[in-house]
Design an enzyme around this catalytic site. Structure first.
Site, PDB file in Angstrom:
ATOM      1  N   ARG A 125       0.692  -1.493   0.108  1.00 57.22           N
ATOM      2  CA  ARG A 125      -0.144  -0.092   0.203  1.00 57.22           C
ATOM      3  C   ARG A 125       0.840   0.959   0.273  1.00 57.22           C
ATOM      4  O   ARG A 125       0.702   2.128  -0.709  1.00 57.22           O
ATOM      5  CB  ARG A 125      -0.835   0.071   1.039  1.00 57.22           C
ATOM      6  CG  ARG A 125      -2.117  -1.034   0.785  1.00 57.22           C
ATOM      7  CD  ARG A 125      -3.264  -0.950   1.638  1.00 57.22           C
ATOM      8  NE  ARG A 125      -4.011  -0.147   1.396  1.00 57.22           N
ATOM      9  CZ  ARG A 125      -4.659   1.546   2.250  1.00 57.22           C
ATOM     10  NH1 ARG A 125      -3.257   1.408   2.795  1.00 57.22           N
ATOM     11  NH2 ARG A 125      -4.757   2.021   1.728  1.00 57.22           N
ATOM     12  N   CYS A 161      14.695  -4.875  -3.704  1.00 57.91           N
ATOM     13  CA  CYS A 161      15.641  -4.402  -4.484  1.00 57.91           C
ATOM     14  C   CYS A 161      15.111  -3.201  -5.201  1.00 57.91           C
ATOM     15  O   CYS A 161      15.481  -3.282  -6.826  1.00 57.91           O
ATOM     16  CB  CYS A 161      16.701  -4.732  -5.719  1.00 57.91           C
ATOM     17  SG  CYS A 161      17.424  -6.520  -4.018  1.00 57.91           S
TER      18      CYS A 161
END
Ligand code: LLP
Length: 422
Positions: free
Chosen positions: A314, A346
């Protein structure tokens, strides 16, 4: 109100210390409170007291089977949007007639499954869908109970990605065209008109957009009845927002929402259906995580957690605020300092909060994201080949793992290297 509070300096879910859950289940994991889920369901129910009504929990918010069973036992109906969700609702023990089937892209197979299960209402979003449903129902010798989802062209004033009631959104049929669609439906032998439906968006923090939409809906119901359609149900969708604690949002109380429903559509004498998702599940869950490192960057500090955007998307997706609290209660006079709270994935998008004012938190400490019970675990993925985050349900002083963390073997076993590459 929720049941995540500090007891003797330790953040607890009901009577269970989150630290005990972390020690037993590992982190990251979602922790839900049964008492909070139940309380939120009852608050919704009481808000609509005095009107014939049904609460169809939007299980897209949190579809864990234990959560569904708990709500089913309280008498909840469910709003499903796929065959998968339909199967969950049925498996949780929700009778077909308490299920509404929503969604802009129902396939014929999904319609067949829903008809076979005897769902109480299809929320139909377009003429082509209506014709497809008629054909499937006739083929099965059945009549599909239908509400047409209308788009009232109201600005819900919420995040653009979760706003659904504007004319430019893909949802529903324009309210002005609804009379024609009902006329079409009335002539289809595989379809039985039972009501009207709308849903204007999610995480609404004001009543005004709801009120404008419901007034338009009430006018439409009058017009449809005058045209001879038996409208016995109005489905108002979900969308009432919740406080994400420190984000300064103060959404309306369910009680005030209920009073507004009464004054806008209460006089129609129709059964009222609402489809709350976040309101029931949002503040009934936290995401529990551990700090892996505390790192000093150029002019800013980072808390690197073992939870990541794949576990709770979110913040990355909607810039959403989730309150972050340490599991060990900080001293009342603990100094606050700004830190960036990030996960190990990453990409820079894997950021939960920027320059968040937090008390001292060190590597190894446990932290909890609040208000993570809705659209948390259900939107999780295995990105970066991180195991799907487990879920725990607390009730009183007990806790149970209600979805376990898959092993790496289980994850890899789902995939195949074809013979030609062997
Ligand atoms: N009914 C319909 C037709 C819906 O599309 C939705 C949510 C609901 C009910 C439940 O809305 P709620 O009461 O939970 O606001 N992933 C986003 C939220 C997406 C909402 C989609 N539809 C988020 O994390 O904020």
């Amino acid at each position: 109100m929720d049941h995540f509070t500090y007891i003797d300096g330790e953040l607890c879910a009901e009577d269970v210390r989150l630290a005990d859950i972390a020690a037993s289940v590992g982190t990251p994991c979602y922790v839900y409170s049964a008492a909070t889920l139940e309380r939120h369901y009852r608050v919704c129910d009481e808000a609509l007291a005095g009107m014939r009504h049904r609460i169809c929990y939007a299980l897209k918010a949190n579809s864990n089977m234990a959560v569904l069973r708990l709500l089913a036992r309280l008498g909840a109906g469910m709003d499903v949007v796929s065959e998968g969700e339909l199967r969950r609702a049925l498996a949780a023990g929700v009778p077909g007639e308490r299920i509404v089937f929503a969604g802009v892209g129902k396939t014929a197979d999904e319609m067949r499954a829903a008809l076979a299960a005897g769902v109480g209402q299809f929320n139909v979003e377009s003429e082509p869908e209506l014709l497809a449903l008629d054909a499937v129902a006739r083929d099965m010798g059945l009549r599909a109970p239908v509400a047409i989802r209308v788009n009232p062209d109201v600005d819900a004033r919420t995040h653009a990605k979760i706003s659904t009631g504007k004319s430019e959104n893909k949802f529903g049929v324009p309210i002005a065209r609804a009379p024609q669609v009902y006329a079409l439906a009335a002539g289809l032998p595989g379809v039985e008109i039972v009501g009207v439906d709308l849903h204007i968006g999610s995480q609404l923090t004001e009543l005004a957009p709801f009120e404008a939409a419901f007034r338009r809906l009430a006018e439409l119901v009058d017009a449809l009845r005058a045209a001879g359609h038996a409208i016995r149900r109005v489905d108002l969708g979900g969308g009432l927002g919740i406080p994400y604690v420190r984000s300064n949002e103060a959404p309306p109380l369910p009680f005030d929402y209920g009073a507004m429903v009464r004054r806008t559509v209460g006089g129609l004498g129709a059964e009222v259906v609402i489809e709350p998702g976040r309101l029931i599940a949002g503040n009934a869950g936290v995401l529990l995580a551990r700090v892996i490192y505390r790192k000093q960057g150029e002019g800013r500090d980072f808390l690197i957690l073992d939870a990541a955007m794949n576990d709770l998307i979110r913040p990355a997706m909607y810039d959403a605020w989730h309150d972050l609290v340490p599991v060990a209660e900080p001293a009342a006079d603990a100094p606050l300092a700004p830190v960036d709270v990030v996960g190990p994935v990453c990409e820079t998008g894997d950021t939960f909060a920027r320059a968040r004012s937090l008390p001292p938190i060190a590597a190894g400490d446990l932290v909890a994201f609040r208000s993570a019970g809705a659209y948390g675990a259900v939107m999780a993925s295995e990105y970066n080949t991180r195991p799907l985050v487990p879920e725990v349900l607390v009730s009183g002083s007990r806790f149970d793992v209600v979805r376990s963390r898959p092993t790496y073997d289980e994850m890899l076993r789902r995939e195949r290297i074809p013979d030609w590459l062997a």
